[in-house]
Write a protein that holds these residues in place. Structure first.
Motif, PDB file in Angstrom:
ATOM      1  N   ARG A  11       0.820  -1.205   0.000  1.00 21.94           N
ATOM      2  CA  ARG A  11       0.000   0.000   0.000  1.00 21.94           C
ATOM      3  C   ARG A  11       0.860   1.263   0.000  1.00 21.94           C
ATOM      4  O   ARG A  11       0.587   2.230  -0.717  1.00 21.94           O
ATOM      5  CB  ARG A  11      -0.920   0.006   1.229  1.00 21.94           C
ATOM      6  N   LEU A  12       1.915   1.253   0.784  1.00 19.97           N
ATOM      7  CA  LEU A  12       2.789   2.427   0.842  1.00 19.97           C
ATOM      8  C   LEU A  12       3.556   2.626  -0.461  1.00 19.97           C
ATOM      9  O   LEU A  12       3.725   3.762  -0.935  1.00 19.97           O
ATOM     10  CB  LEU A  12       3.763   2.288   2.008  1.00 19.97           C
ATOM     11  N   LEU A  13       4.034   1.537  -1.053  1.00 17.62           N
ATOM     12  CA  LEU A  13       4.776   1.649  -2.301  1.00 17.62           C
ATOM     13  C   LEU A  13       3.891   2.118  -3.457  1.00 17.62           C
ATOM     14  O   LEU A  13       4.379   2.730  -4.417  1.00 17.62           O
ATOM     15  CB  LEU A  13       5.435   0.315  -2.649  1.00 17.62           C
ATOM     16  N   ALA A  14       2.598   1.852  -3.363  1.00 12.69           N
ATOM     17  CA  ALA A  14       1.680   2.323  -4.398  1.00 12.69           C
ATOM     18  C   ALA A  14       1.614   3.846  -4.437  1.00 12.69           C
ATOM     19  O   ALA A  14       1.220   4.436  -5.458  1.00 12.69           O
ATOM     20  CB  ALA A  14       0.286   1.740  -4.163  1.00 12.69           C
ATOM     21  N   GLU A  15       1.985   4.510  -3.343  1.00 16.99           N
ATOM     22  CA  GLU A  15       1.957   5.966  -3.279  1.00 16.99           C
ATOM     23  C   GLU A  15       3.255   6.598  -3.792  1.00 16.99           C
ATOM     24  O   GLU A  15       3.346   7.820  -3.903  1.00 16.99           O
ATOM     25  CB  GLU A  15       1.695   6.419  -1.842  1.00 16.99           C
ATOM     26  N   VAL A  16       4.256   5.773  -4.063  1.00 12.41           N
ATOM     27  CA  VAL A  16       5.523   6.292  -4.584  1.00 12.41           C
ATOM     28  C   VAL A  16       5.353   6.596  -6.067  1.00 12.41           C
ATOM     29  O   VAL A  16       4.869   5.755  -6.822  1.00 12.41           O
ATOM     30  CB  VAL A  16       6.658   5.268  -4.373  1.00 12.41           C
ATOM     31  N   PRO A  17       5.714   7.787  -6.515  1.00 10.37           N
ATOM     32  CA  PRO A  17       5.547   8.117  -7.936  1.00 10.37           C
ATOM     33  C   PRO A  17       6.229   7.101  -8.850  1.00 10.37           C
ATOM     34  O   PRO A  17       7.310   6.583  -8.539  1.00 10.37           O
ATOM     35  CB  PRO A  17       6.210   9.497  -8.056  1.00 10.37           C
ATOM     36  N   ALA A  18       5.579   6.797  -9.942  1.00  8.72           N
ATOM     37  CA  ALA A  18       6.105   5.812 -10.880  1.00  8.72           C
ATOM     38  C   ALA A  18       7.496   6.211 -11.357  1.00  8.72           C
ATOM     39  O   ALA A  18       7.767   7.367 -11.652  1.00  8.72           O
ATOM     40  CB  ALA A  18       5.154   5.690 -12.081  1.00  8.72           C
ATOM     41  N   GLY A  19       8.383   5.227 -11.379  1.00 10.76           N
ATOM     42  CA  GLY A  19       9.734   5.455 -11.851  1.00 10.76           C
ATOM     43  C   GLY A  19      10.677   6.021 -10.810  1.00 10.76           C
ATOM     44  O   GLY A  19      11.872   6.196 -11.083  1.00 10.76           O
ATOM     45  N   GLU A  20      10.164   6.329  -9.623  1.00 10.63           N
ATOM     46  CA  GLU A  20      11.008   6.916  -8.577  1.00 10.63           C
ATOM     47  C   GLU A  20      11.590   5.832  -7.684  1.00 10.63           C
ATOM     48  O   GLU A  20      10.885   4.905  -7.285  1.00 10.63           O
ATOM     49  CB  GLU A  20      10.197   7.905  -7.737  1.00 10.63           C
ATOM     50  N   SER A  21      12.855   5.938  -7.377  1.00  8.77           N
ATOM     51  CA  SER A  21      13.491   4.995  -6.464  1.00  8.77           C
ATOM     52  C   SER A  21      12.930   5.184  -5.064  1.00  8.77           C
ATOM     53  O   SER A  21      12.501   6.273  -4.687  1.00  8.77           O
ATOM     54  CB  SER A  21      14.999   5.220  -6.432  1.00  8.77           C
TER      55      SER A  21
END
Length: 405
Positions: free
Chosen positions: A90-100
């Protein structure tokens, strides 16, 4: 993005330390968003720190408390692993696409490391993991299941074969060296960031006048690891010799293994339940010395919160020369009296009671102040930035991808 996760502590005991860590990380990486994720009560305590909330790149997310085998980090629990995976996905889904993304596990079971890596792989995200090693590091020598499959996912298994992109953060150099000896496969993956002092607790107060009664304190719970038995033995011996010229206090909670009747010798007995931090600090402020008869069997792999409290509040320590304490003396100089064993500690305490030396005490307080300045979050920013630049180069550069070796 940097995700800082507290997965083990619902209460507020870890909140001050986690707040200082988050501030170090956010200031070291000002161009990255830092999201602090914790259960509700813990998160409320973090939000009370105005210094943390003032950082523009810090935000907060509430996550559920994982109840399965909480704080039993070497129990490999599928239920806990599933819960960790759900939170991280769930948390990783909030990370902008392509961002480390760097996942910093402030307090977590080893299964959370694998959960983070799996969630990242399934979501086609490049995720690196930094696991902070608190007292849980002792589990590298602790109980293990006999199941060979599950053993891969406990702390000894994790450190025997760390996955790509996973590194560990020890809180003292001596602990990192010992972990490297125990788990040589992980030795090159262990970074060191000294445990910071709590900047919010620094107050400008004159030292307590060094005059009778000389007040000596054991700080924390009355556990064997903290040395409660030798502390009580020294209290009985010195009070028999010096009476009201010396006082012995325990500032913390009585651990169930310590009989209440054994504490009758104390002038300041421990609390029976959780000791409010304000009360804790008020009692500590009145002390002359902090006594640290720490047991190396535990503290060779665990930092000492009592030592950090003594540094923060400029209380000279009388301590056994275990590695983490000896390292503090090497770093700080004359911050108290370093003793080879408990017998020498009793002799040192006897001298401090019979012949108080204000000039020596002033030197010790001054040395502690210099050491405290080096342990402030602002002073550790450069160290953490170098850790990321060396071990997580893609994160430091803000490039796509995450993690080196």
């Amino acid at each position: 993005m940097i995700l800082i996760l507290e997965l083990m502590d619902e209460a507020v005991t870890h909140a001050p330390g986690n707040s200082q860590w988050a501030q170090v990380i956010a200031r070291a990486l000002p161009d990255h968003q830092v999201r602090v994720c914790a259960p509700p009560a813990h998160l409320r305590a973090l939000r009370e720190d105005a210094n943390l909330c003032a950082l523009a790149n810090v935000s907060f997310r509430e996550i559920p408390l994982i109840s399965a085998f909480r704080r039993q980090v070497n129990v490999v629990s599928p239920a806990r692993a599933r819960a960790e995976f759900a939170i991280l996905r769930r948390l990783l889904a909030e990370v902008p696409a392509g961002e480390s993304c760097l996942v910093v596990l402030a307090s977590a079971a080893p299964t959370a490391v694998f959960a983070a890596r799996l969630a990242g792989a399934l979501m086609r995200r490049r995720v690196a993991v930094q696991m902070v090693l608190h007292g849980f590091a002792n589990e590298v020598l602790g109980w293990r299941t006999r199941n060979p499959l599950l053993r891969r996912f406990d702390l000894p298994g994790l450190m025997a074969a760390p996955p790509q992109g996973v590194r560990f953060l020890a809180l003292e150099r001596a602990i990192a060296a010992e972990l490297g000896r125990i788990a040589p496969a992980a030795a090159g993956r262990i970074d060191v960031l000294p445990l910071p002092v709590n900047a919010n607790e620094i107050v400008v107060l004159p030292p307590v006048p060094l005059e009778p009664p000389i007040r000596l304190a054991l700080v924390g719970q009355t556990t064997r690891a903290k040395g409660i038995e030798p502390f009580l033995a020294m209290a009985r011996a010195l009070k028999a010799r010096h009476g009201s010229a010396v006082e012995f206090h325990v500032i913390g909670r009585r651990f169930p293994e310590t009989p209440a009747e054994a504490l009758a010798v104390l002038d300041g007995p421990p609390a029976e339940g959780y000791l409010d931090r304000k009360d804790f600090l008020a009692r500590l402020a009145a002390m002359h010395y902090v006594v640290l008869p720490l047991q190396e069997s535990y503290y060779r792999l665990s930092p000492s919160g009592a030592l950090i409290d003594a540094i923060t509040w400029l209380k000279p320590v009388v301590a056994t020369a275990i590695p983490i304490v000896a390292e503090a003396f090497r770093e700080g100089g004359e911050i108290g009296v370093l003793c080879p064993d408990v017998a020498a500690m009793e002799r040192a305490l006897d001298r401090l009671v019979t012949a108080p030396d204000p000039a020596e005490y002033a030197r010790q307080v001054a040395a502690l102040r210099r050491l405290r300045d080096r342990r402030l979050p602002d002073a550790l920013v450069g160290t953490y930035r170098r850790i990321v630049e060396t071990g997580f180069r893609d994160i430091a550069a803000g490039e796509k991808g995450a993690g080196q070796g």
